[in-house]
Design a protein around this motif. Structure first.
Motif, PDB file in Angstrom:
ATOM      1  N   ALA A  48      42.157 -23.905  52.394  1.00  0.00           N
ATOM      2  CA  ALA A  48      43.079 -24.389  51.355  1.00  0.00           C
ATOM      3  C   ALA A  48      42.352 -24.580  50.031  1.00  0.00           C
ATOM      4  O   ALA A  48      42.880 -24.259  48.956  1.00  0.00           O
ATOM      5  CB  ALA A  48      43.730 -25.699  51.794  1.00  0.00           C
ATOM      6  N   LYS A  49      41.118 -25.074  50.092  1.00  0.00           N
ATOM      7  CA  LYS A  49      40.357 -25.281  48.858  1.00  0.00           C
ATOM      8  C   LYS A  49      39.891 -23.954  48.261  1.00  0.00           C
ATOM      9  O   LYS A  49      39.870 -23.786  47.034  1.00  0.00           O
ATOM     10  CB  LYS A  49      39.170 -26.197  49.133  1.00  0.00           C
ATOM     11  CG  LYS A  49      38.412 -26.611  47.883  1.00  0.00           C
ATOM     12  CD  LYS A  49      39.308 -27.290  46.838  1.00  0.00           C
ATOM     13  CE  LYS A  49      39.881 -28.609  47.314  1.00  0.00           C
ATOM     14  NZ  LYS A  49      40.584 -29.329  46.223  1.00  0.00           N
ATOM     15  N   GLN A  51      41.558 -21.235  48.489  1.00  0.00           N
ATOM     16  CA  GLN A  51      42.778 -20.689  47.895  1.00  0.00           C
ATOM     17  C   GLN A  51      43.083 -21.377  46.558  1.00  0.00           C
ATOM     18  O   GLN A  51      43.452 -20.721  45.576  1.00  0.00           O
ATOM     19  CB  GLN A  51      43.936 -20.880  48.872  1.00  0.00           C
ATOM     20  CG  GLN A  51      45.211 -20.170  48.472  1.00  0.00           C
ATOM     21  CD  GLN A  51      46.140 -19.967  49.660  1.00  0.00           C
ATOM     22  OE1 GLN A  51      45.694 -19.603  50.745  1.00  0.00           O
ATOM     23  NE2 GLN A  51      47.426 -20.211  49.465  1.00  0.00           N
ATOM     24  N   GLU A  52      42.869 -22.683  46.518  1.00  0.00           N
ATOM     25  CA  GLU A  52      43.162 -23.453  45.309  1.00  0.00           C
ATOM     26  C   GLU A  52      42.199 -23.121  44.171  1.00  0.00           C
ATOM     27  O   GLU A  52      42.609 -22.964  43.018  1.00  0.00           O
ATOM     28  CB  GLU A  52      43.074 -24.943  45.629  1.00  0.00           C
ATOM     29  CG  GLU A  52      43.246 -25.858  44.437  1.00  0.00           C
ATOM     30  CD  GLU A  52      42.934 -27.304  44.788  1.00  0.00           C
ATOM     31  OE1 GLU A  52      42.333 -27.989  43.940  1.00  0.00           O
ATOM     32  OE2 GLU A  52      43.279 -27.738  45.911  1.00  0.00           O
ATOM     33  N   THR A  53      40.920 -22.995  44.477  1.00  0.00           N
ATOM     34  CA  THR A  53      39.911 -22.829  43.434  1.00  0.00           C
ATOM     35  C   THR A  53      39.673 -21.383  43.026  1.00  0.00           C
ATOM     36  O   THR A  53      39.344 -21.097  41.875  1.00  0.00           O
ATOM     37  CB  THR A  53      38.574 -23.448  43.871  1.00  0.00           C
ATOM     38  OG1 THR A  53      38.145 -22.851  45.104  1.00  0.00           O
ATOM     39  CG2 THR A  53      38.712 -24.951  44.057  1.00  0.00           C
ATOM     40  N   ASN A  55      41.864 -18.709  44.196  1.00  0.00           N
ATOM     41  CA  ASN A  55      43.088 -17.934  44.380  1.00  0.00           C
ATOM     42  C   ASN A  55      42.947 -16.888  45.481  1.00  0.00           C
ATOM     43  O   ASN A  55      43.630 -15.861  45.473  1.00  0.00           O
ATOM     44  CB  ASN A  55      43.523 -17.252  43.073  1.00  0.00           C
ATOM     45  CG  ASN A  55      45.005 -16.909  43.074  1.00  0.00           C
ATOM     46  OD1 ASN A  55      45.811 -17.598  43.702  1.00  0.00           O
ATOM     47  ND2 ASN A  55      45.367 -15.838  42.392  1.00  0.00           N
ATOM     48  N   HIS A  57      43.707 -15.790  49.196  1.00  0.00           N
ATOM     49  CA  HIS A  57      44.815 -16.139  50.088  1.00  0.00           C
ATOM     50  C   HIS A  57      44.388 -16.015  51.540  1.00  0.00           C
ATOM     51  O   HIS A  57      43.829 -14.998  51.946  1.00  0.00           O
ATOM     52  CB  HIS A  57      46.029 -15.253  49.829  1.00  0.00           C
ATOM     53  CG  HIS A  57      47.249 -15.689  50.588  1.00  0.00           C
ATOM     54  ND1 HIS A  57      47.692 -15.061  51.729  1.00  0.00           N
ATOM     55  CD2 HIS A  57      48.084 -16.733  50.393  1.00  0.00           C
ATOM     56  CE1 HIS A  57      48.761 -15.680  52.180  1.00  0.00           C
ATOM     57  NE2 HIS A  57      49.028 -16.698  51.389  1.00  0.00           N
ATOM     58  N   ARG A 274      31.940 -29.766  47.296  1.00  0.00           N
ATOM     59  CA  ARG A 274      32.898 -30.594  46.567  1.00  0.00           C
ATOM     60  C   ARG A 274      33.142 -31.912  47.291  1.00  0.00           C
ATOM     61  O   ARG A 274      33.324 -31.950  48.509  1.00  0.00           O
ATOM     62  CB  ARG A 274      34.217 -29.841  46.395  1.00  0.00           C
ATOM     63  CG  ARG A 274      34.116 -28.583  45.531  1.00  0.00           C
ATOM     64  CD  ARG A 274      35.453 -27.867  45.498  1.00  0.00           C
ATOM     65  NE  ARG A 274      36.487 -28.726  44.935  1.00  0.00           N
ATOM     66  CZ  ARG A 274      36.967 -28.627  43.700  1.00  0.00           C
ATOM     67  NH1 ARG A 274      36.498 -27.695  42.876  1.00  0.00           N
ATOM     68  NH2 ARG A 274      37.913 -29.425  43.274  1.00  0.00           N
ATOM     69  N   ASP A 276      35.750 -33.846  47.239  1.00  0.00           N
ATOM     70  CA  ASP A 276      37.068 -33.983  47.862  1.00  0.00           C
ATOM     71  C   ASP A 276      37.115 -33.286  49.220  1.00  0.00           C
ATOM     72  O   ASP A 276      37.758 -33.773  50.165  1.00  0.00           O
ATOM     73  CB  ASP A 276      38.178 -33.475  46.944  1.00  0.00           C
ATOM     74  CG  ASP A 276      38.004 -32.039  46.495  1.00  0.00           C
ATOM     75  OD1 ASP A 276      36.886 -31.494  46.626  1.00  0.00           O
ATOM     76  OD2 ASP A 276      38.993 -31.449  46.015  1.00  0.00           O
TER      77      ASP A 276
END
Length: 320
Positions: A48-49, A51-53, A55, A57, A274, A276
């Motif tokens: 998920a991270k 994908q978030e940072t 992009n 997939h 990171r 988080d």
């Protein structure tokens, strides 16, 4: 010399370009266990991270069953193109080879990319068991009545099973193994009083801990975990040598171009730095982010494999 260099560059250049562009489509991350466990939670947090940072997939593909064989077999059959990962744990790579003569993969099937997380397993008993409030109490109860104290596990040959056998052998106590169909049912068996104890990862224990149905006696690693610092180790409680954890890592089928593997490693290692992500792994999985590289990761797998071979020999377990 010039001709040789030209030929080499003609071969290398497309790989470099591929790596620079990678990934250009969704990456499938196969998880050999049901949603909610240690492997699944670590995989989802990291992907998920990514994908978030970046992009990138990801599609997390849960393929539970048969000690991880179903998911691992699917990954073993995948193209070595960098678009299929196996997110595996200690069991598939360091325990299954000890427990099974025939497997749908071997030590040459997968290349380790990166270890994502490492977590202790918790030694858990029913909260209403007034006679057992420590690891020392558990060992004393088992020695007083050999074979009466039993432990549940997600199944014969699981890493939880072998960690429990290691614990029993190191304690010098005879305990009876009761296999269940998964880690969650094994913890439920303890919560309902059907099993004396189980060894499990934090995700499966947490709901019952919060519901005040179980209590944690300690952990299975050699050192206290910064994720659960209040829990003593089995070694501290007089059970020597026990050092079992559940690590989770990314693997790819052998043959994926090295530049792609390196890009996947670098991107994932950056994510694991990171705060988080570290916090999520700690809170949800009781796990510590590691980012152990491929070669070092391979050495860790080899070390764990040898230790579980010794445990199996000590307790008389032979591969089936």
């Amino acid at each position: 010399m010039t001709r040789t260099l030209s030929i080499l560059m003609a071969f290398v250049a497309p790989l470099v370009t591929q790596a620079q562009e990678y990934p250009t489509k969704s990456i499938r991350a196969i998880v050999s266990f049901a949603p909610g466990g240690v492997v699944d939670t670590s995989t989802r947090i990291v992907t998920a991270k990514l994908q978030e940072t970046l992009n990138w997939h990801f599609v997390v593909d849960n393929r539970p069953g048969a000690n991880g064989f179903i998911g691992a077999a699917a990954a073993a059959k995948a193209n070595a193109d960098g678009y299929t990962l196996l997110s595996a744990h200690t069991g598939e790579l360091a325990v299954n080879p000890v427990m099974f003569k025939t497997m749908p993969y071997d030590e040459n099937t997968f290349a380790p990319v990166i270890m994502l997380s490492d977590a202790p397993m918790l030694i858990v008993v029913n909260i209403n068991n007034a006679a057992i409030n420590s690891i020392k109490d558990l060992v004393a109860a088992a020695k007083a009545k050999p074979g009466v104290v039993n432990f549940g596990s997600p199944g014969t040959g699981s890493v939880n099973h072998m960690a429990s056998e290691w614990f029993a052998a190191a304690a010098g106590a005879k305990m009876t193994h009761v296999p269940y169909k998964g880690g969650a049912p094994a913890v439920v068996a303890v919560a309902t009083g059907d099993a004396t104890f189980t060894v499990a990862g934090l995700p499966g224990v947490l709901p019952h801990l919060q519901g005040k149905r179980v209590k944690v006696l300690g952990i299975t690693t050699a050192k206290r975990s910064p994720m659960v610092p209040d829990y003593p180790t089995a070694q501290e409680m007089g059970v020597p040598g026990v050092d079992a954890s559940i690590w989770v890592g990314f693997f790819v089928p052998r043959g994926v171009p090295t530049p792609m593997v390196n890009r996947l490693y670098s991107a994932t290692a950056d994510v694991l730095k990171r705060n988080d992500v570290k916090e999520r792994l700690a809170v949800v999985g009781g796990a510590e982010a590691t980012a152990l590289a491929g070669a070092a990761f391979q050495a860790r797998i080899a070390s764990d494999l040898e230790r579980y071979r010794k445990v199996a020999a000590q307790v008389g377990i032979k591969p089936e």
